[in-house]
Scaffold this motif. Structure first.
Motif, mmCIF file in Angstrom:
data_model
loop_
_atom_site.group_PDB
_atom_site.id
_atom_site.type_symbol
_atom_site.label_atom_id
_atom_site.label_comp_id
_atom_site.label_asym_id
_atom_site.label_seq_id
_atom_site.Cartn_x
_atom_site.Cartn_y
_atom_site.Cartn_z
ATOM 1 N N ASP A 174 0.850 -1.212 0.000
ATOM 2 C CA ASP A 174 0.000 0.000 0.000
ATOM 3 C C ASP A 174 0.874 1.247 0.000
ATOM 4 O O ASP A 174 0.615 2.206 -0.740
ATOM 5 C CB ASP A 174 -0.907 0.024 1.243
ATOM 6 C CG ASP A 174 -1.991 -1.037 1.182
ATOM 7 O OD1 ASP A 174 -2.223 -1.596 0.079
ATOM 8 O OD2 ASP A 174 -2.602 -1.316 2.237
ATOM 9 N N PHE A 175 1.918 1.228 0.837
ATOM 10 C CA PHE A 175 2.809 2.390 0.931
ATOM 11 C C PHE A 175 3.509 2.626 -0.412
ATOM 12 O O PHE A 175 3.554 3.753 -0.914
ATOM 13 C CB PHE A 175 3.844 2.186 2.044
ATOM 14 C CG PHE A 175 4.849 3.299 2.107
ATOM 15 C CD1 PHE A 175 4.547 4.507 2.732
ATOM 16 C CD2 PHE A 175 6.104 3.160 1.517
ATOM 17 C CE1 PHE A 175 5.463 5.551 2.770
ATOM 18 C CE2 PHE A 175 7.034 4.201 1.542
ATOM 19 C CZ PHE A 175 6.706 5.398 2.173
ATOM 20 N N GLY B 113 6.199 -14.196 0.499
ATOM 21 C CA GLY B 113 5.642 -13.819 -0.798
ATOM 22 C C GLY B 113 5.495 -12.337 -1.075
ATOM 23 O O GLY B 113 4.663 -11.932 -1.882
ATOM 24 N N ILE B 114 6.352 -11.506 -0.473
ATOM 25 C CA ILE B 114 6.256 -10.067 -0.771
ATOM 26 C C ILE B 114 6.504 -9.822 -2.260
ATOM 27 O O ILE B 114 5.883 -8.943 -2.865
ATOM 28 C CB ILE B 114 7.232 -9.231 0.104
ATOM 29 C CG1 ILE B 114 6.915 -7.741 -0.019
ATOM 30 C CG2 ILE B 114 8.701 -9.493 -0.242
ATOM 31 C CD1 ILE B 114 7.673 -6.849 0.957
ATOM 32 N N ALA C 107 4.449 -7.955 -7.423
ATOM 33 C CA ALA C 107 4.292 -8.251 -8.851
ATOM 34 C C ALA C 107 2.817 -8.158 -9.246
ATOM 35 O O ALA C 107 2.473 -7.594 -10.292
ATOM 36 C CB ALA C 107 4.846 -9.645 -9.158
ATOM 37 N N ARG C 108 1.942 -8.689 -8.384
ATOM 38 C CA ARG C 108 0.497 -8.654 -8.661
ATOM 39 C C ARG C 108 0.023 -7.214 -8.833
ATOM 40 O O ARG C 108 -0.859 -6.923 -9.611
ATOM 41 C CB ARG C 108 -0.233 -9.321 -7.487
ATOM 42 C CG ARG C 108 -1.642 -9.704 -7.756
ATOM 43 C CD ARG C 108 -2.168 -10.849 -6.872
ATOM 44 N NE ARG C 108 -1.667 -10.838 -5.515
ATOM 45 C CZ ARG C 108 -1.035 -11.855 -4.947
ATOM 46 N NH1 ARG C 108 -0.834 -12.974 -5.624
ATOM 47 N NH2 ARG C 108 -0.615 -11.785 -3.700
ATOM 48 N N ARG C 109 0.639 -6.306 -8.070
ATOM 49 C CA ARG C 109 0.208 -4.907 -8.136
ATOM 50 C C ARG C 109 1.029 -4.101 -9.145
ATOM 51 O O ARG C 109 0.925 -2.868 -9.207
ATOM 52 C CB ARG C 109 0.352 -4.260 -6.762
ATOM 53 C CG ARG C 109 -0.491 -4.919 -5.682
ATOM 54 C CD ARG C 109 -0.650 -3.955 -4.544
ATOM 55 N NE ARG C 109 -1.113 -4.576 -3.317
ATOM 56 C CZ ARG C 109 -1.469 -3.885 -2.235
ATOM 57 N NH1 ARG C 109 -1.399 -2.551 -2.268
ATOM 58 N NH2 ARG C 109 -1.872 -4.493 -1.150
ATOM 59 N N GLY C 110 1.905 -4.780 -9.887
ATOM 60 C CA GLY C 110 2.699 -4.070 -10.892
ATOM 61 C C GLY C 110 3.784 -3.202 -10.287
ATOM 62 O O GLY C 110 4.214 -2.223 -10.910
ATOM 63 N N LEU C 111 4.227 -3.529 -9.073
ATOM 64 C CA LEU C 111 5.274 -2.754 -8.402
ATOM 65 C C LEU C 111 6.615 -3.456 -8.563
ATOM 66 O O LEU C 111 6.691 -4.681 -8.467
ATOM 67 C CB LEU C 111 4.952 -2.627 -6.908
ATOM 68 C CG LEU C 111 3.677 -1.867 -6.550
ATOM 69 C CD1 LEU C 111 3.265 -2.148 -5.104
ATOM 70 C CD2 LEU C 111 3.898 -0.370 -6.761
#
Ligand code: AMP
Ligand code: GLY
Length: 419
Positions: free
Chosen positions: A56-57, A77-78, A83-87
């Motif tokens: 989120d941050f 799994g960070i 990756a799921r959030r495209g970060l």
């Protein structure tokens, strides 16, 4: 660009410091950071394991690159969540970090792909484990399968200790879930070395070798700790050995992980025993070592952010790692009583000027009413660069004398007798 460093130890201070030297970087955040990371970063009050809050941050703040220091968020799994959030995140996903999080997986992989390691068997029941122990005899090494914050490995010199440990792990539940499966392993003799490599899953670039000191006392006595010092390079690790480790261990492991559907990118760490038969793997980690990072990052001449971006973009083949000629010695200053009970909130005072080539990479420190105080067992790593190990060692111990706090504990034999 904006970079987020996840973690709050000496390794993360060293990472934040090294990242701050990159001309590509405008702002650094550290979650949760420590009293030292404040020199180069903004500390964020989010725990290193709070994956959702970190994502989120990163999203809210527009972070361009997140760098993860410790193993727990990686194993949980960070990398997958980002990756799921495209970060963009430097470090392996959970399936690949399992090479550190599940010792049985690492051992099975090594057996299957012929990567040199100690003979082993794993058990979930005490009776067959005790039978194996009777067959094999002692010394023998007992390892909890899961992450146990450095408490999961017992080198048993005699049968009663081995039996007790097997029962404690499997029946007593002293390590909880982490000890419900154990590996019994052949005892290896030799010097240890930490062989790390940065990899994008294809190209494998070995880092300079380092050595750490796990026991609290001089001459490797007393209980295990999170690490009491480190140095690099290693006089007993010539380039032929480095090539052998790359050929027999690091590259085959990266290839094997890809073949197993666990593509690894980030830093792969092989803890080695240099035996008479050659280097053998004691453990794999999915990240930089601590305190090895505190001696390796000051020796690295490259822009670390460039290396990390090349990793994420699969361009590591274009990069050559370059190391400063100077040696580095890092001495950890710990709180009195560590690794047992210790006090927090003890004022830390630094005297005089810091010489060029000396770094105070802080770990268990924080500010209280404007005063730097201790907040953990390992307080900081004092690293010095010097023209060779003896000079770096002298400089490091001189710098140690300028950092004072009540109860200060450190080993006096880091890199002693080297070079
Ligand atoms: P690990 O967490 O697996 O690196 O183990 C912690 C420490 O236990 C290592 O740094 C070694 O000193 C010791 N150790 C682990 N495995 C073995 C082994 N097979 N033989 C001898 N010592 C070992
Ligand atoms: N220095 C050993 C480790 O980071 O696991």
């Amino acid at each position: 660009m904006k970079v987020l460093v996840v973690g709050g130890g000496g390794r993360e201070h060293a990472l934040a410091w090294k990242i701050s030297r990159s001309p590509r970087v405008d702002e650094i955040y550290c979650a949760p950071g420590n009293g030292g990371t404040l020199e180069v970063a903004t500390n964020v009050h989010i725990g290193a394991d709070d994956i959702q809050a970190l994502a989120d941050f990163a999203q809210g703040e527009g972070i361009d690159l997140t760098v993860v220091g410790p193993e727990v968020p990686l194993v949980r799994g960070i990398g997958d969540e980002f990756a799921r959030r495209g970060l963009r995140l430097f470090g392996p996903g959970g399936a690949a970090a399992a090479i550190e999080g599940e010792k049985s997986l690492a051992k099975t992989l090594m057996a299957k792909y012929g990567i040199p390691t100690a003979d082993f068997a794993f058990f979930t029941e005490a009776e067959p484990a005790l039978r194996y122990l009777r067959q094999r005899g002692t010394p023998i090494v007992i390892k909890a399968d899961g992450l146990a914050a450095g408490k999961g490995v017992v080198v048993a010199q005699d049968t009663p200790t081995a039996e007790r440990t097997i029962l404690d792990f499997l029946k007593g539940g002293v390590l909880g879930q982490a000890g419900k499966k154990i590996v019994l392993e052949e005892y290896l003799q030799g010097q240890e070395a930490s062989a790390m490599a940065v990899t994008d899953g294809q190209t494998v670039l070995p880092l300079a070798p380092a050595r750490d000191y796990k026991r609290i006392g001089d001459g490797d006595t007393g209980p295990n700790t999170g690490g009491m010092g480190a140095y690099s390079p290693l006089p007993d690790y010539p380039s032929e050995l480095a090539e052998r480790v790359e050929r027999e261990i690091l590259r085959p492991t990266v290839r094997a992980m890809a073949a197993e559907g666990r593509p690894f990118h980030g830093v792969l760490y092989a803890g080695l025993m240099l035996t008479r038969e050659g280097p053998k793997v004691l453990e794999f980690n999915a990240r930089l070592g601590d305190p090895e990072a505190q001696v390796l990052l000051p020796r690295l001449a490259n822009d670390l952010v460039e290396v990390m971006e090349a990793t994420l973009e699969g361009r590591l083949a274009d990069i050559r790692l370059q190391w400063r000629e100077e040696a580095a010695v890092g001495v950890v200053l710990a709180s009195g009583g560590y690794p047992g009970l210790f006090q927090r909130g003890v004022p830390v005072v630094t005297e005089g000027d810091r010489e060029a080539g000396v770094h105070l990479f802080q770990a268990g420190t924080t500010f209280e009413d404007g005063q730097l105080v201790t907040s953990g067992g390992r307080v900081m790593t004092v690293t010095a660069l010097g023209e060779g190990l003896p000079q770096a060692r002298t400089k490091a111990y001189q710098a140690v004398e300028k950092v004072r706090f009540e109860g200060r504990t450190f080993r006096r034999d880091i890199a002693r007798g080297e070079g």
